[in-house]
Design an enzyme around this catalytic site. Structure first.
Site, mmCIF file in Angstrom:
data_model
loop_
_atom_site.group_PDB
_atom_site.id
_atom_site.type_symbol
_atom_site.label_atom_id
_atom_site.label_comp_id
_atom_site.label_asym_id
_atom_site.label_seq_id
_atom_site.Cartn_x
_atom_site.Cartn_y
_atom_site.Cartn_z
ATOM 1 N N TYR A 228 0.810 -1.219 0.000
ATOM 2 C CA TYR A 228 0.000 0.000 0.000
ATOM 3 C C TYR A 228 0.844 1.271 0.000
ATOM 4 O O TYR A 228 0.302 2.370 -0.140
ATOM 5 C CB TYR A 228 -0.946 0.002 1.207
ATOM 6 N N HIS A 386 -19.977 -5.850 -12.442
ATOM 7 C CA HIS A 386 -18.773 -5.735 -11.603
ATOM 8 C C HIS A 386 -17.544 -6.295 -12.321
ATOM 9 O O HIS A 386 -16.499 -5.633 -12.401
ATOM 10 C CB HIS A 386 -19.013 -6.496 -10.293
ATOM 11 N N GLU A 387 -17.675 -7.497 -12.860
ATOM 12 C CA GLU A 387 -16.525 -8.110 -13.535
ATOM 13 C C GLU A 387 -16.154 -7.340 -14.799
ATOM 14 O O GLU A 387 -14.977 -7.214 -15.138
ATOM 15 C CB GLU A 387 -16.829 -9.579 -13.874
ATOM 16 N N HIS A 390 -13.764 -4.549 -14.191
ATOM 17 C CA HIS A 390 -12.362 -4.966 -14.192
ATOM 18 C C HIS A 390 -11.810 -4.972 -15.624
ATOM 19 O O HIS A 390 -10.685 -4.532 -15.866
ATOM 20 C CB HIS A 390 -12.221 -6.364 -13.584
ATOM 21 N N GLU A 414 -10.964 -3.344 -6.975
ATOM 22 C CA GLU A 414 -12.267 -3.691 -6.395
ATOM 23 C C GLU A 414 -13.081 -2.444 -6.095
ATOM 24 O O GLU A 414 -14.302 -2.440 -6.247
ATOM 25 C CB GLU A 414 -12.084 -4.518 -5.118
ATOM 26 N N HIS A 514 -9.588 -17.461 0.216
ATOM 27 C CA HIS A 514 -8.465 -16.531 0.130
ATOM 28 C C HIS A 514 -7.317 -16.916 1.067
ATOM 29 O O HIS A 514 -6.166 -16.571 0.795
ATOM 30 C CB HIS A 514 -8.933 -15.118 0.443
#
Length: 564
Positions: A228, A386-387, A390, A414, A514
């Protein structure tokens, strides 16, 4: 000769102060590994060669992964492993070459940044043996996860123990209101997915930490946070969660009261935590599936437009065409021909596939695909948009160097996609596209919708936050009490407990993919914070007036320009 004498106590004090500053500010670039070469021309030549080769390697590996994900045969799995092994060798060679440069002293900022990415975002510092071992461990854990099958309640024939995670387990957890069935399903999944991979995960932690320390980090958790590029990252996300906590507590208390009315005090303690199996989701991360139990005005029309989609004869292909039209209405790019030719829009009947919805960049600037076992329902309509967000992001950074073809930070991809979902999933937009035919101005409709959003977003916040808190703790303190640490965090942040007692023989964190798949999760918490900021900015650009939840950026070229 002039002799300079320095009190050793000053040196010790300076060293201690340096360590304290480093602890407060986070890892410093000076602590990271670097070489001695400061020739800018050689660095530029290396990065040009790397960009070309990395793109080619990415295409090969992505093609092999796609083949296996959409046709899970042993042959395709072997091919995927072969390509991933080649990529591992390429990554190690690239890391070794990058390591010859003292990137901190090169005059070009972009060269410094790309070399830093190459050096710090890699486990290539490991020996060949351990480098191969950690990726084999991750692959084996993912394989265990994808092949788990569980038994339904009251099953007396082992022949019928064939329930898959998606759609079987998820459907039961979403739709059943039988707390015995929910507890059985929860237990079956957690018992079968965690213990077989516990030892593998413990070894994975050991090797991941070793790689991080060789790269100059204290442990693998610090390495995850370093992505980050914020020295105060932990404090920032902690403050963000602290600001959301009062709203979460109100939602939690309201939901507990509603569930108590349904299940009674033998199942729900009036002043206690919530059993995780009763919230409409296997992981208790999204509570929207129990909206029928907790809606403030249950007599008003549901926001679910699935029935209307079925009545209008929607198909998976039509859902993707509708999503594309949303983006072109903003002035963004249509999907390229390869997208329509190669994507997997619905679940095939003739082979086993991996159904988790995902967007793919094949790194050759023309081939972009979505893999989704689409069903005609509202959730998958939102997922489709949503996809495709991307894919739009991929298209927009296609001309960047390979190392820059990613989000601005791990949560940004995201965040952008979720911001689009906020514009899709609201009564105003669904009314405009002919799927929601009720009055969008009524108080009751809006309150029900805001409750649904709270169940989706506010309920998700502590879960998204705590996953990597647990991981950071395990990387820092060891694996001795992994399961108790997991449930301690679940209780502290979510107020959620398991439906049955758990011990250290279990490994319940692994129930969330995950964890075994080595995919950081804090990015979803960051995305949750970003999505409302991005949505708000696009709504302002579109000239929206009124509450934010009524904003729809559809057909706004101004919002589209800002997004691009």
């Amino acid at each position: 000769m002039i002799c300079v004498w320095i009190d050793t106590r000053v040196l010790v004090a300076a060293a201690v102060l340096g360590l304290l500053v480093e602890r407060v500010l986070g890892i410093t670039d000076a602590r990271l590994v670097q070489g001695t070469n400061v020739n800018l021309g050689e660095a530029l030549q290396f990065l040009r060669e790397y960009d070309s080769e990395a793109s080619r390697m990415c295409f090969r590996v992505s093609s092999a992964r796609w083949a296996y994900s959409t046709n899970m045969t042993d042959h395709n799995k072997r091919r995927m492993i072969e390509e991933q092994t080649l990529q591992a060798k390429f990554d190690k060679l690239s890391w070794k070459r990058a390591m010859t440069f003292d990137w901190t002293r090169l005059p070009d900022q972009m060269v410094r940044r790309q070399l830093k990415f190459l050096i710090t975002n890699s486990r290539a510092s490991l020996s060949d043996e351990k480098y191969n071992e950690i990726y084999h461990l991750i692959s084996e854990m993912k394989d265990i996860y994808s092949h788990v099958r569980i038994c339904p309640l009251n099953n007396h024939e082992t022949l019928f123990c064939d329930l898959e995670l998606d759609p079987d387990v998820l459907r039961i957890m979403s739709n059943s209101r039988n707390h015995m069935e929910l507890a059985h399903t929860w237990k079956e999944w957690h018992d079968k997915v965690g213990p077989p991979m516990k030892n593998k995960f413990m070894r994975y932690v050991q090797i991941a930490n070793q790689a991080a320390r060789m790269n100059g980090f204290l442990d693998a958790g610090e390495e995850m946070r370093y992505a980050y590029e914020e020295s105060d990252f932990e404090n920032q996300v902690a403050e963000a969660w602290k600001s959301l906590q009062p709203l979460y507590r109100e939602l939690f208390t309201y939901v507990r009261r509603k569930l108590l009315q349904l299940y009674g005090p033998n199942v729900i303690r009036p002043e206690g935590p919530l059993p995780g199996h009763l919230l409409g989701n296997l992981w208790a991360q999204d509570w929207s599936k129990i909206i029928d139990l907790v809606a403030p005005y249950p007599e008003y029309t549901s926001m679910d437009v699935t029935d209307e989609m079925l009545r209008q004869g929607f198909t998976p292909l039509r859902m993707f065409q509708m999503a594309e039209e949303f983006y072109t209405s903003l002035g963004l790019q249509p999907m390229p021909p390869e997208f329509w030719r190669f994507s997997m829009f619905d679940k095939p009947n003739d082979r086993k596939v991996q159904c988790t919805a995902s967007a793919w960049d094949f790194c050759n600037k023309i081939d972009y695909r979505i893999k989704q076992c689409t069903e005609v329902n509202m959730d998958d309509l939102i997922s489709t948009h949503h996809e495709m967000a991307h894919i739009q992001y991929y298209l927009h950074y296609a001309e960047q160097p390979y190392l820059y073809r990613d989000g601005a930070n791990p949560g940004f991809h995201e965040g952008v996609s979720n911001a689009i979902s906020l514009s899709i999933f609201n009564p105003v937009h669904l009314h405009r596209v002919g799927l929601f035919n009720q009055n969008t101005d009524s108080y009751e409709t809006n309150i029900n919708f805001l409750m649904l959003m709270a169940l989706r977003k506010v309920a998700f916040a502590p879960f998204a936050y705590l996953i990597d808190l647990w991981r950071y703790e395990i990387f820092q303190n060891g694996v001795q009490n992994m399961n108790s640490a997991w449930w301690e965090l679940r209780l502290r942040y979510q107020g959620v407990i398991p439906p049955i007692p758990r011990t250290e023989s279990h490994f319940d964190a692994a129930a969330k993919r995950h964890i075994p798949a080595d995919i950081p999760y804090m990015k979803y918490f960051v995305a949750l914070l970003l999505e409302f900021q991005i949505h708000s900015s696009m709504c302002f650009a579109a000239g929206h007036e009124g509450p934010l939840h009524t904003c729809d950026i559809y057909r706004s070229r101004e919002a589209g320009r800002l997004l691009a």
